[in-house]
Design a protein around this motif. Structure first.
Motif, PDB file in Angstrom:
ATOM      1  N   GLN A   1       3.315   5.919  -5.705  1.00 18.04           N
ATOM      2  CA  GLN A   1       3.114   5.854  -7.073  1.00 18.04           C
ATOM      3  C   GLN A   1       2.034   6.755  -7.486  1.00 18.04           C
ATOM      4  O   GLN A   1       2.150   7.571  -8.516  1.00 18.04           O
ATOM      5  CB  GLN A   1       2.848   4.507  -7.668  1.00 18.04           C
ATOM      6  CG  GLN A   1       4.142   3.578  -7.379  1.00 18.04           C
ATOM      7  CD  GLN A   1       4.069   2.155  -7.824  1.00 18.04           C
ATOM      8  OE1 GLN A   1       3.173   1.646  -7.731  1.00 18.04           O
ATOM      9  NE2 GLN A   1       5.176   1.665  -8.453  1.00 18.04           N
ATOM     10  N   ILE A   2       0.841   6.726  -6.866  1.00 13.09           N
ATOM     11  CA  ILE A   2      -0.398   7.412  -7.122  1.00 13.09           C
ATOM     12  C   ILE A   2       0.001   8.903  -6.813  1.00 13.09           C
ATOM     13  O   ILE A   2      -0.265   9.743  -7.590  1.00 13.09           O
ATOM     14  CB  ILE A   2      -1.432   7.158  -6.473  1.00 13.09           C
ATOM     15  CG1 ILE A   2      -1.938   5.537  -7.058  1.00 13.09           C
ATOM     16  CG2 ILE A   2      -2.871   8.013  -6.654  1.00 13.09           C
ATOM     17  CD1 ILE A   2      -2.893   4.848  -6.043  1.00 13.09           C
TER      18      ILE A   2
ATOM     19  N   GLN B   1       0.968  -1.164   0.018  1.00 22.40           N
ATOM     20  CA  GLN B   1       0.088  -0.047   0.044  1.00 22.40           C
ATOM     21  C   GLN B   1       0.783   1.295  -0.001  1.00 22.40           C
ATOM     22  O   GLN B   1       0.410   2.205  -0.838  1.00 22.40           O
ATOM     23  CB  GLN B   1      -0.866  -0.057   1.238  1.00 22.40           C
ATOM     24  CG  GLN B   1      -2.203  -0.880   1.064  1.00 22.40           C
ATOM     25  CD  GLN B   1      -3.096  -0.857   2.062  1.00 22.40           C
ATOM     26  OE1 GLN B   1      -2.736  -0.502   3.356  1.00 22.40           O
ATOM     27  NE2 GLN B   1      -4.275  -1.040   2.001  1.00 22.40           N
ATOM     28  N   ASP B   2       1.841   1.101   0.775  1.00 22.26           N
ATOM     29  CA  ASP B   2       2.829   2.422   0.687  1.00 22.26           C
ATOM     30  C   ASP B   2       3.548   2.597  -0.726  1.00 22.26           C
ATOM     31  O   ASP B   2       3.525   4.021  -1.177  1.00 22.26           O
ATOM     32  CB  ASP B   2       4.068   1.950   1.786  1.00 22.26           C
ATOM     33  CG  ASP B   2       3.567   2.014   3.272  1.00 22.26           C
ATOM     34  OD1 ASP B   2       2.454   2.654   3.540  1.00 22.26           O
ATOM     35  OD2 ASP B   2       4.265   1.799   4.041  1.00 22.26           O
ATOM     36  N   ILE B   3       3.684   1.598  -1.450  1.00 28.04           N
ATOM     37  CA  ILE B   3       4.075   1.571  -2.736  1.00 28.04           C
ATOM     38  C   ILE B   3       3.536   2.146  -3.711  1.00 28.04           C
ATOM     39  O   ILE B   3       3.563   3.200  -4.327  1.00 28.04           O
ATOM     40  CB  ILE B   3       4.847   0.197  -3.285  1.00 28.04           C
ATOM     41  CG1 ILE B   3       6.140  -0.193  -2.422  1.00 28.04           C
ATOM     42  CG2 ILE B   3       4.994   0.464  -4.802  1.00 28.04           C
ATOM     43  CD1 ILE B   3       6.525  -1.521  -2.960  1.00 28.04           C
ATOM     44  N   VAL B   4       2.046   1.661  -3.519  1.00 24.97           N
ATOM     45  CA  VAL B   4       1.148   2.142  -4.561  1.00 24.97           C
ATOM     46  C   VAL B   4       0.626   3.438  -4.221  1.00 24.97           C
ATOM     47  O   VAL B   4       0.410   4.169  -5.158  1.00 24.97           O
ATOM     48  CB  VAL B   4      -0.379   1.216  -4.103  1.00 24.97           C
ATOM     49  CG1 VAL B   4      -1.485   1.670  -4.943  1.00 24.97           C
ATOM     50  CG2 VAL B   4       0.083  -0.262  -4.940  1.00 24.97           C
ATOM     51  N   ASN B   5       0.579   3.699  -2.976  1.00 27.69           N
ATOM     52  CA  ASN B   5       0.053   5.347  -2.496  1.00 27.69           C
ATOM     53  C   ASN B   5       1.361   6.272  -3.185  1.00 27.69           C
ATOM     54  O   ASN B   5       0.957   7.400  -3.420  1.00 27.69           O
ATOM     55  CB  ASN B   5      -0.072   5.436  -1.113  1.00 27.69           C
ATOM     56  CG  ASN B   5      -1.328   4.690  -0.718  1.00 27.69           C
ATOM     57  OD1 ASN B   5      -2.204   4.544  -1.531  1.00 27.69           O
ATOM     58  ND2 ASN B   5      -1.299   4.355   0.612  1.00 27.69           N
TER      59      ASN B   5
ATOM     60  N   THR C   1       1.365   5.024 -12.612  1.00 31.07           N
ATOM     61  CA  THR C   1       0.345   3.888 -12.464  1.00 31.07           C
ATOM     62  C   THR C   1       0.721   2.811 -11.641  1.00 31.07           C
ATOM     63  O   THR C   1       1.782   2.476 -11.936  1.00 31.07           O
ATOM     64  CB  THR C   1      -0.092   3.542 -13.893  1.00 31.07           C
ATOM     65  OG1 THR C   1      -0.460   4.475 -14.544  1.00 31.07           O
ATOM     66  CG2 THR C   1      -1.017   2.254 -13.752  1.00 31.07           C
ATOM     67  N   PRO C   2       0.067   2.486 -10.445  1.00 32.49           N
ATOM     68  CA  PRO C   2       0.577   1.178  -9.951  1.00 32.49           C
ATOM     69  C   PRO C   2       0.676   0.173 -10.559  1.00 32.49           C
ATOM     70  O   PRO C   2      -0.038  -0.057 -11.474  1.00 32.49           O
ATOM     71  CB  PRO C   2      -0.351   1.093  -8.739  1.00 32.49           C
ATOM     72  CG  PRO C   2      -1.157   2.366  -8.956  1.00 32.49           C
ATOM     73  CD  PRO C   2      -1.032   2.981 -10.260  1.00 32.49           C
ATOM     74  N   THR C   3       1.790  -1.040 -10.389  1.00 31.32           N
ATOM     75  CA  THR C   3       1.697  -2.194 -11.028  1.00 31.32           C
ATOM     76  C   THR C   3       0.625  -2.812 -10.801  1.00 31.32           C
ATOM     77  O   THR C   3      -0.036  -3.036  -9.527  1.00 31.32           O
ATOM     78  CB  THR C   3       3.158  -2.877 -10.719  1.00 31.32           C
ATOM     79  OG1 THR C   3       2.913  -3.151  -9.357  1.00 31.32           O
ATOM     80  CG2 THR C   3       4.536  -1.858 -11.147  1.00 31.32           C
TER      81      THR C   3
END
Length: 444
Positions: free
Chosen positions: A184-185, A178-182, A190-192
């Motif tokens: 990236q957003i 979630q930390d990575i996705v947040n 675009t999250p992987t």
């Protein structure tokens, strides 16, 4: 003898969460000698030279034997051991003995002699090798070391997330991904798909349904596959099943995203449409189901046909009285009748007329369920190719959490360029007054 430069490992990471592909064995190759590298002692010059010759000849077992013998010699210096660690790590990589390779690579890293520029490569290699060996704690440690050092690549981050998952640490899997996705957003990236899939799977393992749904919504946002929409909307249908109005609106989105599959889905939506005063919509739903040959057994065919006949009969009577009902609605002081007329026009695919009446009804007030009416207005605008107006209307849906969520999903659906355009018979003529701006953004 001069110390050899670092080697680079290559690996292939599996993208699937449920069945992560095996990593390809790491491969390494020495670079050219460095002119300013530390020198081995004279005492070990001969055995190290012999080991180097064996390496050049690709006789790795012989090189390992000579290096192990050198390792046991008295009088060797820390530099000697550093050189031995490097050469043994390389030799064990070439013989696919990854446990021993990792052991000597760690010793090399801990020696304090590795140039600063080469340390990131060793750290990332150790994360990859330990991942292959299923030493997930070490893979996580080295991966996080690379992340904190600011030199982790996407493969290293994937190793950490998958290692948390494979060791059964669902909470840290979720937090890490979630930390990575947040981030990236936040950066406009675009999250992987792999990160989103890991988040969903971790939510599933934690038996957190709200977390699962949020994860699928993100998957729909960035990777809008039909099966992902289906997964999300069937979950949403379950959540709205206790409220007929919300359930009917859920079915509308399911129909527009083409995820309705079961005969009972179509018949229930048709029944709800009739209850909501939209016989035209009930007729359209059932005719679509018949065109797709959804009803296979005779019993379901007969039931659907009876329902369709009833819808057609009511629609015929309804359409005949619409002009008079519209006059009465326009003359009324509250917007209740305008909403009823708007819903009727919506069911017949006359989206501009529907939007006009729904807008009048909302403006007049006295509406029992404003969120439902506003959502229907947004859908009518979208289907009538007034996308910009629809997006504004979807954002204005308030008061019912389920309908607010559906409005957000309709907005997402609209952004993705999907949906039904107005029919040829209902396209407004250029400059015609439809209750909408003349210049509109058409859905693609």
């Amino acid at each position: 003898m001069k110390v050899r430069a670092r080697f680079l490992s290559t690996l292939i990471l599996g993208a699937a969460v449920a069945a992560i592909a095996a990593l390809a064995p790491a491969t390494s190759a020495f670079a050219q000698e460095k002119e300013k590298a530390p020198k081995n002692s004279a005492a070990l010059a001969k055995p190290l030279s012999e080991a180097n010759a064996a390496l050049k000849a690709k006789n790795y077992p012989d090189a390992i034997a000579k290096l192990k013998a050198a390792e046991g010699m008295a009088g060797k210096t820390p530099v000697d051991q550093y050189i031995i660690d490097q050469m043994l790590a390389f030799s064990y990589i070439k013989t696919n003995n990854l446990p021993e390779a990792a052991k000597y690579m760690e010793a090399e890293l801990d020696s304090g002699m590795v140039p600063q520029s080469e340390q990131p490569t060793i750290v990332k290699e150790l994360a990859a090798i330990n991942y292959q060996l299923k030493n997930y704690d070490k893979a996580i440690d080295f991966g996080n070391r690379a992340i904190k050092g600011g030199y982790a690549d996407e493969q290293t981050k994937t190793i950490v997330g998958q290692s948390y998952y494979l060791k059964g640490d669902w909470k840290n899997t979720l937090k890490f991904e979630q930390d990575i996705v947040n981030s990236q957003i936040k950066a406009g990236q675009t999250p992987t798909n792999e990160s989103l899939a890991l988040i969903y799977s971790a939510c599933t393992k934690l038996q957190d349904e709200a977390c699962q749904t949020q994860a699928v919504e993100k998957m729909v946002t960035y990777y809008p596959k039909p099966e992902t929409w289906a997964q999300l909307l069937y979950t949403l249908r379950k959540d709205t099943s206790g409220n007929e109005t919300d359930l009917f609106q859920t079915y509308r989105l399911m129909l527009d995203t083409d995820v309705l599959k079961e005969p009972s889905d179509y018949t229930e939506m048709a029944e709800l449409a009739l209850d909501q005063g939209s016989p035209g919509e009930a007729q359209a739903v059932l005719e679509k189901a018949q065109a797709k040959s959804v009803f296979t057994d005779q019993r379901s065919k007969d039931r659907a046909q009876r329902l369709l006949d009833s819808a057609k009969k009511r629609a015929s009577a309804d359409q005949a009285g619409l002009p008079k009902l519209q006059q009465e609605a326009d003359a009324a002081t509250t917007g209740v009748k305008n909403l009823a007329v708007g819903r009727a026009y919506f069911g017949y695919g006359q989206y501009d007329k529907a939007a006009d009446q729904l807008s009048k009804g909302l403006d007049k007030g006295g509406v029992k369920n404003e969120a439902d009416a506003r959502l229907t207005l947004g859908i009518a605008q979208f289907k009538g190719s007034h996308k910009d107006d629809a997006m504004k209307t979807f954002k204005a849906v308030k008061g019912d959490p389920a309908l607010e969520r559906l409005a957000n999903l309709w907005g997402l659906h609209a952004k993705q360029g999907n949906g039904t355009s107005v029919s040829q018979t209902e396209k407004p003529k250029k400059g015609a007054k439809t209750g909408q701006p003349k210049k509109v953004a058409r859905a693609h």
